[in-house]
Design an enzyme around this catalytic site. Sequence first.
Site, PDB file in Angstrom:
ATOM      1  N   CYS A   1      50.507  -2.423  79.359  1.00  0.00           N
ATOM      2  CA  CYS A   1      51.758  -2.456  80.133  1.00  0.00           C
ATOM      3  C   CYS A   1      51.658  -3.410  81.308  1.00  0.00           C
ATOM      4  CB  CYS A   1      52.071  -1.094  80.725  1.00  0.00           C
ATOM      5  SG  CYS A   1      52.371   0.193  79.554  1.00  0.00           S
TER       6      CYS A   1
ATOM      7  N   HIS B   1      58.170   3.154  74.806  1.00  0.00           N
ATOM      8  CA  HIS B   1      58.147   1.748  74.389  1.00  0.00           C
ATOM      9  C   HIS B   1      57.267   1.657  73.146  1.00  0.00           C
ATOM     10  CE1 HIS B   1      58.817   0.476  78.828  1.00  0.00           C
ATOM     11  NE2 HIS B   1      59.939   0.316  78.173  1.00  0.00           N
TER      12      HIS B   1
ATOM     13  N   GLU C   1      64.036  -4.039  77.217  1.00  0.00           N
ATOM     14  CA  GLU C   1      62.842  -3.706  77.995  1.00  0.00           C
ATOM     15  C   GLU C   1      61.715  -4.699  77.727  1.00  0.00           C
ATOM     16  OE1 GLU C   1      62.270  -0.029  79.528  1.00  0.00           O
ATOM     17  OE2 GLU C   1      64.438   0.065  79.714  1.00  0.00           O
TER      18      GLU C   1
HETATM   19  O1  SUG Z   1      59.314   2.064  82.762  1.00  0.00           O
HETATM   20  N1  SUG Z   1      57.006   3.756  84.760  1.00  0.00           N
HETATM   21  C1  SUG Z   1      57.279   2.672  83.846  1.00  0.00           C
HETATM   22  C2  SUG Z   1      56.096   2.439  82.954  1.00  0.00           C
HETATM   23  C3  SUG Z   1      56.257   1.231  82.110  1.00  0.00           C
HETATM   24  C4  SUG Z   1      55.179   1.082  81.111  1.00  0.00           C
HETATM   25  N2  SUG Z   1      55.380  -0.087  80.368  1.00  0.00           N
HETATM   26  C5  SUG Z   1      55.112  -0.258  79.052  1.00  0.00           C
HETATM   27  N3  SUG Z   1      54.893   0.724  78.237  1.00  0.00           N
HETATM   28  N4  SUG Z   1      55.120  -1.456  78.608  1.00  0.00           N
HETATM   29  C6  SUG Z   1      58.543   2.976  83.028  1.00  0.00           C
HETATM   30  O2  SUG Z   1      58.699   4.134  82.643  1.00  0.00           O
HETATM   31  C7  SUG Z   1      57.433   5.163  86.690  1.00  0.00           C
HETATM   32  C8  SUG Z   1      57.839   4.977  88.126  1.00  0.00           C
HETATM   33  C9  SUG Z   1      57.756   6.237  88.897  1.00  0.00           C
HETATM   34  O3  SUG Z   1      57.920   7.327  88.337  1.00  0.00           O
HETATM   35  O4  SUG Z   1      57.531   6.155  90.134  1.00  0.00           O
HETATM   36  C10 SUG Z   1      57.790   3.966  85.814  1.00  0.00           C
HETATM   37  O5  SUG Z   1      58.746   3.281  86.095  1.00  0.00           O
END
Ligand code: SUG
Length: 445
Positions: free
Chosen positions: A369, A247, A174
């Site tokens: 993020c 994460h 990731e």
């Molecule tokens: O992978 N949310 C992302 C958020 C990523 C955050 N990134 C970090 N912490 N670096 C994920 O969970 C939600 C999409 C939705 O529900 O429509 C989403 O993919």
Amino acid sequence: MQAMELNLDGLVGPTHHYGGLGLGNLASQRHRHQVSNPRAAALEGLAKMRLLVSLGLPQAVLPPQERPLIPALRRLGFAGGDRAVVAAAARTAPGLLSAATSSSAMWAANAATVSPAADTADGRLHLTPANLVSQFHRSLEPPGTAAALARIFPATDRVTIHQPLPASCELADEGAANHLRICRTHGEPGLEVFVYGRDTIGTPGGRHPARQSLAASQSVARLHGLAAARTLFLRQHPAAIEAGVFHNDVIAVANEHLLLAHERAWAEGPAAAAAIREAFANGCGGDLVLIEVSERELTLADAVSTYLFNSQLVTLPAGGMALICPAECRQHEATSRWLDGLLAADNSVVAVHPVEVRQSMQNGGGPACLRLRVVLSKADLAAVHPGVVATPRLLDVLEAWVRRHYRDRLTVEDLADPALLDEVSQALDELTGLLDLPTLYPFQR
Ligand code: SUG
């Protein structure tokens, strides 16, 4: 070597919506199928970039990906013209349509893992786009990410962009969201800390899956040619994953010699902090400043709901550091008190800037993020594709572009609207002109 950090922020795409797709991501689950506001989301992201530019920091824009990704839906058996593909998916598999339409590439911290030239055996900047195999909607990102990064960092004699790791859950990666770099100054060799959730295939049996695998982290470290003495692998605390820390960047943030982390960030507990301190001293000659937040000061649940650790910690041009935190941190009593203490204490943090990124936060993405950190020498910074470098002028242009093309309301039902397809391709086509990235998108070729 003198070097500085470029923040490459994901520009929110016109199909930003709440699909409830984020595994182990409590905010995404909570906002599932609520009405989103793509226009506000993109403007919030641009305002954050504007703040960084106003602080005198290098900033660039990572364009959104083409969504809905019609070829992905075709691979799943939906056939006919583009509109027919969308209509059929909407009718029989709306979850898949939502996934293929997600604007998730906006969370650029998951785009890739980056090792600056000072850390690598061949003295080149290394980037490995993350395979993001844990979730279907994000597994669609790597080809678009790799293509965009190659255009943004064209100095092929000094930059290596690897292929994403093979798409297997054993190698689930990731990206930089599970990676910390600790250094004396950005240009000196740094300690790279990889944080993984699981060291075996499958999950340790919790409610939420552990997304990053140790084998993936080790592979990225090998590809980047990192020195063993300046590389650490730490396991995420299972209790943190259970509390919604999907994460590591939801529970720890570092910049140069300063590390802010919750006491329950890592499974090894105090031994993890000791290992970082020792490796930084031995491998980089550095003296770690660790600010550990105890469960008593801030519970894991509060850390997840305010996203305090998903702040950006940046070195200011005049010296000292600034913390760019979610606005929610100042609205939460214990967190706000903690921030006041941070400012009052004798450390490098001289400013706290709360930013409003609520549209992204509601899908589990805070300020950190939304960006990928890339440490670059002056020459490498000058070689970055100029079209994506954020200046006040470019940010004005992009803001006007967003106002022209983005809806202020989008539901999962709207994803079936055939007009959305045309709106999006028109917007993205125009964007490639604004960023001087002709034929970036597959639909343009
Ligand atoms: O992978 N949310 C992302 C958020 C990523 C955050 N990134 C970090 N912490 N670096 C994920 O969970 C939600 C999409 C939705 O529900 O429509 C989403 O993919």
